[in-house]
Design an enzyme around this catalytic site. Structure first.
Site, PDB file in Angstrom:
ATOM      1  CB  SER A  66     -22.013  -2.595 -58.655  1.00 18.99           C
ATOM      2  OG  SER A  66     -21.756  -3.716 -59.483  1.00 18.99           O
ATOM      3  CG  ASP A 367     -29.860  -5.642 -60.545  1.00 13.76           C
ATOM      4  OD1 ASP A 367     -29.115  -6.634 -60.682  1.00 13.76           O
ATOM      5  OD2 ASP A 367     -29.426  -4.514 -60.248  1.00 13.76           O
ATOM      6  CG  HIS A 370     -25.807  -5.622 -59.188  1.00 14.69           C
ATOM      7  ND1 HIS A 370     -26.559  -4.834 -60.034  1.00 14.69           N
ATOM      8  CD2 HIS A 370     -24.517  -5.241 -59.327  1.00 14.69           C
ATOM      9  CE1 HIS A 370     -25.750  -3.978 -60.657  1.00 14.69           C
ATOM     10  NE2 HIS A 370     -24.508  -4.215 -60.252  1.00 14.69           N
TER      11      HIS A 370
END
Length: 403
Positions: A66, A367, A370
């Site tokens: 990610s 968040d 990240h």
């Protein structure tokens, strides 16, 4: 007659010596030509350079999780909701941030368009590379527990197979005259290959194993990583830009939870000490693997990038760089109940949203897991000039071997 005979013999020896010398020279030239054809030439010869001598990479092929996903997981499993992407794109963009991730800044620095996700087939253009990264991906394949915990089944070896298929299909289509939205076959050996993966191997390990077991698994994880790099090399890759893993112990969601339960496990910043120590051990072994690969793949250029140090500098000096508490985050809701960023839940019949804060640019974490667009920009500016690289080369010099 005897004198004449001796003279003839001497003449014959001289002629034989001359002939043997000529043959030796001819053989030497033939061998040299053969080696020049069969052996790799100077690494730099495969690339073109700009007016200022910078490397002109025609494409980027990225592998990761990610931290560099530009839409893979969003296309394969579920679309990331707003407010993901809003700060830069004005809408959800498949990135685990409010805006750009580091691979976007890499593309910009190299004068290339953003790299489209391999799994996002709608509207994608692969002429300048492909992004095989998906959120939740690991180096080692996951098991059922990992999948249930929302880690991705698209591990690094699967991403490698996707690349191999993409390359083979591109060559096949080109031979049939199909060229739209595809890279030139010759660009595969001239592209930059970026890798940013490994964080989830540690993160998932902390969920299902003891810290000692996680640490014991690191040699096998880094071995698998090195094996994939070798296989990419066999496919023609020559320029590699390899990120190590960041300070996973400073991930706000995890750090805040452990700090509340076991305050003795965190450092003065509030980061989980043991998690960061294991991340550093991972990075130590990864750097050794990269060094071994340099010795083995002598015509490749492998740049090792210390993302851990770059990110830790930002976290430890957050206020000096205009950010708020590094263990706070912008999007989502924590407390008596947790609401993930962009999601909604019902609490006692009342809908509660995981909304964004008013100014994401003040936060390092977007968040709780990240990085924000602003933090990714800061990190990119630090690593792309070579300040955190081994050898210390800017990304625009990543096709040049260190002297």
């Amino acid at each position: 007659m005897v004198g004449t005979r001796e003279a003839q013999l001497n003449m014959g020896k001289q002629n034989f010596g001359l002939t043997r010398g000529i043959v030796t020279v001819v053989i030497g030239v033939v061998v040299a030509i053969a080696f020049s054809v069969l052996m790799p030439g100077k690494t730099e010869n495969r690339w073109t350079f700009g007016d200022s001598g910078v490397c002109r990479f025609p494409a980027i092929y990225n592998f990761g999780d990610s931290n560099s996903d530009t839409g893979g997981r969003s296309a394969a499993f579920y679309r990331l909701p707003s407010p993901y992407g809003n700060s830069f794109f004005g809408k959800s963009s498949g990135r685990f941030s409010d805006g750009q991730v580091v691979i976007d800044f890499i593309a910009e620095k190299l004068g290339l368009p953003f790299v489209s996700a391999y799994l996002d087939s709608v509207g994608s253009d692969y002429r300048h590379g492909v992004n095989f990264a998906t959120g939740g991906s690991t180096i080692q394949p996951i098991d059922g527990r990992g999948f249930d915990a929302r880690f991705s089944p698209i591990s690094l070896d699967v991403q490698l197979m996707q690349f191999q298929q993409f390359k083979a299909r591109t060559n096949e289509l080109f031979s049939n005259g199909v060229k739209s939205h595809l890279p030139l076959p010759g660009d595969f050996s001239k592209a930059l290959y970026t890798l940013d993966i490994g964080q989830n191997d540690l993160h998932s390990g902390f969920k299902f194993m003891t810290e000692e077991q996680v640490q014991a698994s690191i040699p096998n994880i880094t071995h698998r990583f090195a094996s994939v790099v070798e296989k990419l090399y066999q496919e023609g890759a020559r320029a590699f830009w390899i990120h190590n893993t960041g300070p996973i112990g400073c991930m706000p969601l995890t750090a805040r939870h452990i700090s509340a339960m076991q305050p003795d496990k965190v450092d003065e910043l509030g980061c989980v000490k043991s998690h960061n120590e294991i991340a550093q051990e991972f990075n130590r072994l990864l750097k050794e693997r990269v060094s071994d690969l340099r010795a083995k793949l002598t015509d490749a250029v492998l740049t090792y990038v210390d993302m851990y140090s770059a990110k830790f500098v930002l976290i430890s000096e957050a206020k000096q760089h205009g950010f708020t508490d590094p263990l706070s985050y912008c999007c989502g809701r924590d407390g008596d109940y947790f609401v993930p960023c962009g999601m909604k839940i019902a609490v006692d019949g009342v809908e509660v949203s995981g909304d964004s804060c008013s100014d994401p640019s003040q936060h390092i974490s977007w968040d709780g897991i990240h990085y924000s667009h602003a933090a990714n920009l800061w990190i990119a500016n630090k690593i792309l000039d070579g300040s955190f690289s081994d050898p210390p080369a800017a990304i625009t010099e990543a096709c040049r071997k260190a002297l």
